[in-house]
Design an enzyme around this catalytic site. Structure first.
Site, PDB file in Angstrom:
ATOM      1  N   SER A  20       0.955  -1.270   0.114  1.00  0.00           N
ATOM      2  CA  SER A  20       0.103  -0.068   0.014  1.00  0.00           C
ATOM      3  C   SER A  20       1.026   1.429  -0.006  1.00  0.00           C
ATOM      4  CB  SER A  20      -1.000  -0.116   1.337  1.00  0.00           C
ATOM      5  OG  SER A  20      -1.992  -0.997   0.937  1.00  0.00           O
ATOM      6  N   LYS A  69     -10.388  -5.251   9.840  1.00  0.00           N
ATOM      7  CA  LYS A  69     -11.415  -4.500   8.875  1.00  0.00           C
ATOM      8  C   LYS A  69     -12.584  -4.493   9.670  1.00  0.00           C
ATOM      9  CE  LYS A  69      -9.328  -5.275   4.854  1.00  0.00           C
ATOM     10  NZ  LYS A  69      -9.522  -5.885   3.129  1.00  0.00           N
ATOM     11  N   ASN A  90     -11.936  -0.426   5.349  1.00  0.00           N
ATOM     12  CA  ASN A  90     -10.595  -0.697   4.823  1.00  0.00           C
ATOM     13  C   ASN A  90     -10.085   0.911   4.611  1.00  0.00           C
ATOM     14  OD1 ASN A  90     -11.495   0.435   2.630  1.00  0.00           O
ATOM     15  ND2 ASN A  90     -10.363  -1.109   1.335  1.00  0.00           N
ATOM     16  N   GLY A 129     -16.282 -18.646  -0.382  1.00  0.00           N
ATOM     17  CA  GLY A 129     -15.825 -18.007   0.981  1.00  0.00           C
ATOM     18  C   GLY A 129     -16.993 -17.329   1.728  1.00  0.00           C
ATOM     19  N   GLY A 131     -16.436 -15.357   4.679  1.00  0.00           N
ATOM     20  CA  GLY A 131     -15.627 -14.667   5.918  1.00  0.00           C
ATOM     21  C   GLY A 131     -15.696 -13.249   5.492  1.00  0.00           C
ATOM     22  N   ARG A 154     -16.696 -23.790   2.409  1.00  0.00           N
ATOM     23  CA  ARG A 154     -16.382 -25.173   2.963  1.00  0.00           C
ATOM     24  C   ARG A 154     -17.555 -25.367   4.164  1.00  0.00           C
ATOM     25  NH1 ARG A 154     -10.751 -25.333   6.131  1.00  0.00           N
ATOM     26  NH2 ARG A 154     -11.761 -23.711   7.364  1.00  0.00           N
ATOM     27  N   MET A 222      -8.755 -13.689  -4.894  1.00  0.00           N
ATOM     28  CA  MET A 222      -8.518 -12.075  -4.326  1.00  0.00           C
ATOM     29  C   MET A 222      -7.169 -11.993  -3.565  1.00  0.00           C
ATOM     30  SD  MET A 222     -12.457 -11.408  -3.260  1.00  0.00           S
ATOM     31  CE  MET A 222     -12.141 -10.215  -1.861  1.00  0.00           C
ATOM     32  N   TYR A 224      -3.076 -12.038  -3.556  1.00  0.00           N
ATOM     33  CA  TYR A 224      -1.805 -11.805  -4.242  1.00  0.00           C
ATOM     34  C   TYR A 224      -0.385 -12.081  -3.418  1.00  0.00           C
ATOM     35  CZ  TYR A 224      -1.490  -7.609  -1.299  1.00  0.00           C
ATOM     36  OH  TYR A 224      -1.256  -7.124  -0.239  1.00  0.00           O
ATOM     37  N   GLY A 244      -5.297 -11.117  -7.070  1.00  0.00           N
ATOM     38  CA  GLY A 244      -6.014 -10.088  -6.757  1.00  0.00           C
ATOM     39  C   GLY A 244      -4.959  -8.895  -6.678  1.00  0.00           C
TER      40      GLY A 244
HETATM   41  P1  ATR Z   1     -11.128 -13.208   5.872  1.00  0.00           P
HETATM   42  O1  ATR Z   1     -11.610 -11.909   6.579  1.00  0.00           O
HETATM   43  O2  ATR Z   1      -9.804 -13.518   5.093  1.00  0.00           O
HETATM   44  O3  ATR Z   1     -12.345 -13.741   4.954  1.00  0.00           O
HETATM   45  P2  ATR Z   1     -12.271 -15.069   7.645  1.00  0.00           P
HETATM   46  O4  ATR Z   1     -13.456 -14.113   7.834  1.00  0.00           O
HETATM   47  O5  ATR Z   1     -11.608 -16.034   8.701  1.00  0.00           O
HETATM   48  O6  ATR Z   1     -11.283 -14.613   6.977  1.00  0.00           O
HETATM   49  O7  ATR Z   1     -12.936 -16.078   6.544  1.00  0.00           O
HETATM   50  C1  ATR Z   1     -12.090 -17.332   5.717  1.00  0.00           C
HETATM   51  C2  ATR Z   1     -12.836 -17.896   4.702  1.00  0.00           C
HETATM   52  O8  ATR Z   1     -11.549 -18.683   4.210  1.00  0.00           O
HETATM   53  C3  ATR Z   1     -14.079 -18.845   5.373  1.00  0.00           C
HETATM   54  O9  ATR Z   1     -14.966 -18.799   4.294  1.00  0.00           O
HETATM   55  C4  ATR Z   1     -13.261 -20.197   5.407  1.00  0.00           C
HETATM   56  O10 ATR Z   1     -14.201 -21.201   5.688  1.00  0.00           O
HETATM   57  P3  ATR Z   1     -14.789 -21.945   6.524  1.00  0.00           P
HETATM   58  O11 ATR Z   1     -15.974 -20.853   6.908  1.00  0.00           O
HETATM   59  O12 ATR Z   1     -15.386 -23.085   6.410  1.00  0.00           O
HETATM   60  O13 ATR Z   1     -13.922 -21.631   7.787  1.00  0.00           O
HETATM   61  C5  ATR Z   1     -12.385 -20.133   4.163  1.00  0.00           C
HETATM   62  N1  ATR Z   1     -11.109 -21.221   4.374  1.00  0.00           N
HETATM   63  C6  ATR Z   1     -10.156 -21.120   4.921  1.00  0.00           C
HETATM   64  N2  ATR Z   1      -9.309 -21.821   4.916  1.00  0.00           N
HETATM   65  C7  ATR Z   1      -9.976 -22.974   3.958  1.00  0.00           C
HETATM   66  C8  ATR Z   1      -9.470 -24.209   3.534  1.00  0.00           C
HETATM   67  N3  ATR Z   1      -8.204 -24.612   3.782  1.00  0.00           N
HETATM   68  N4  ATR Z   1     -10.254 -24.734   2.525  1.00  0.00           N
HETATM   69  C9  ATR Z   1     -11.466 -23.999   2.321  1.00  0.00           C
HETATM   70  N5  ATR Z   1     -11.999 -22.982   2.896  1.00  0.00           N
HETATM   71  C10 ATR Z   1     -11.105 -22.239   3.823  1.00  0.00           C
END
Ligand code: ATR
Length: 279
Positions: A20, A69, A90, A129, A131, A154, A222, A224, A244
């Site tokens: 950044s 964030k 952000n 995803g 999260g 997942r 997303m 990089y 990303g």
């Molecule tokens: P971020 O802010 O980076 O999104 P987060 O809120 O912890 O971090 O979310 C991580 C995401 O990556 C979630 O969707 C997580 O899946 P789960 O909800 O099942 O935990 C996903 N994730 C992390 N490690 C993973 C893996 N090894 N395989 C598949 N999905 C994964």
């Protein structure tokens, strides 16, 4: 005319490898804008005290990165509509000792997809995803009105929670928001698959099955700076793949605009970063 350097920083943990400062300084050069931009290590536990400290100092703005964030969203005194929707901040502007929070991640993703030739209002999209990263881009993705927007994760229950959270905003934008399994068993074909998981850092296995990708699928990660298992998988399937970095540059451009009311050119930033041996 004398210009006074405004001071900015990116905060997060870990922050050592953040691009950044370099990106913002390259933007500032385009306008001969004197600017100081630092990177500061801030952990979740100390975010509140750190933000209080920044308010009393000379900073005009902060970028906020992982894992801060959502907590930054909770701590800002004022929030843009988008950061309220995404529950994520952000970009912080510091004015009159108050923190104004905004989020530019969604804009960054959409602009990079457009730069890569994706016609979003005709694309069948899968977002992988559930999260902070995935939710952080949902408002902008929905606003593009794709004909299909499917969610998968997942832990599929989290996709369902995400679907119910975004349901009314999707309806308002005439978007049909569905949850799909990660196994591709419903045999739906996507034009664009966006990986918003952190799987690249914690696992060698892609978060989706091969069957969901074909050589016409545009696969966007997303992440990089590392080649994730999703990117490797997409390459093996001869699909088109982007990381990303473009999103990072575009979200930075929008932050820059929020702070300086100037729109920087983004086209040559990747080659400038390469020249500086930063990527
Ligand atoms: P971020 O802010 O980076 O999104 P987060 O809120 O912890 O971090 O979310 C991580 C995401 O990556 C979630 O969707 C997580 O899946 P789960 O909800 O099942 O935990 C996903 N994730 C992390 N490690 C993973 C893996 N090894 N395989 C598949 N999905 C994964």
């Amino acid at each position: 005319m004398t210009s006074i350097s405004k001071q900015f920083a990116v905060i997060g943990h870990p922050i050592k490898h953040s691009l950044s400062p370099h990106i913002h300084l390259l933007f500032a050069e385009q306008f001969d804008l004197p600017m100081v931009y630092e990177k500061l290590e801030v952990e979740l536990e100390t975010l509140l005290s750190s933000l209080d400290k920044f308010k009393g100092q000379k900073y005009s703005g902060l970028n906020v990165t992982l894992p801060l964030k959502h907590d930054a969203y909770l701590l800002c005194q004022e929030l843009s509509e988008k950061s309220q929707l995404c529950e994520s901040v952000n970009t912080i502007s510091i004015r009159d000792n108050q923190l104004h929070g905004d989020t530019t991640d969604g804009v960054g993703l959409i602009r990079d997809l457009i730069n890569n030739g994706i016609n979003l209002n005709q694309a069948k999209i899968l977002l992988v995803g559930a999260g902070g990263a995935a939710n952080g881009v949902m408002a902008d993705l929905i606003e593009c009105s794709p004909p299909t927007l499917h969610l998968t994760n997942r832990t599929i229950k989290k996709s369902m929670l995400m679907q119910s959270y975004w349901k009314s905003f999707a309806i308002k934008n005439s978007v049909s928001l569905k949850v799909s399994g990660i196994d591709g068993e419903d045999s739906f074909r996507y034009d664009v698959i966006i990986n918003a998981t952190s799987a690249g850092f914690s696992s060698n296995i892609s978060p989706i099955e091969d069957i969901m990708i074909n050589k016409e699928t545009y696969c966007y990660d997303m992440t990089y700076s590392v080649e994730t298992p999703f990117m490797k998988q997409a390459k093996n399937m001869n699909a088109i793949v982007s990381d990303g970095l473009g999103m990072l540059i575009e979200q930075a451009a929008e932050s820059f605009y929020i702070w300086h009311k100037k729109k920087p050119k983004t086209k040559n930033i990747k080659s400038q970063l390469k020249k500086l041996k930063l990527i």
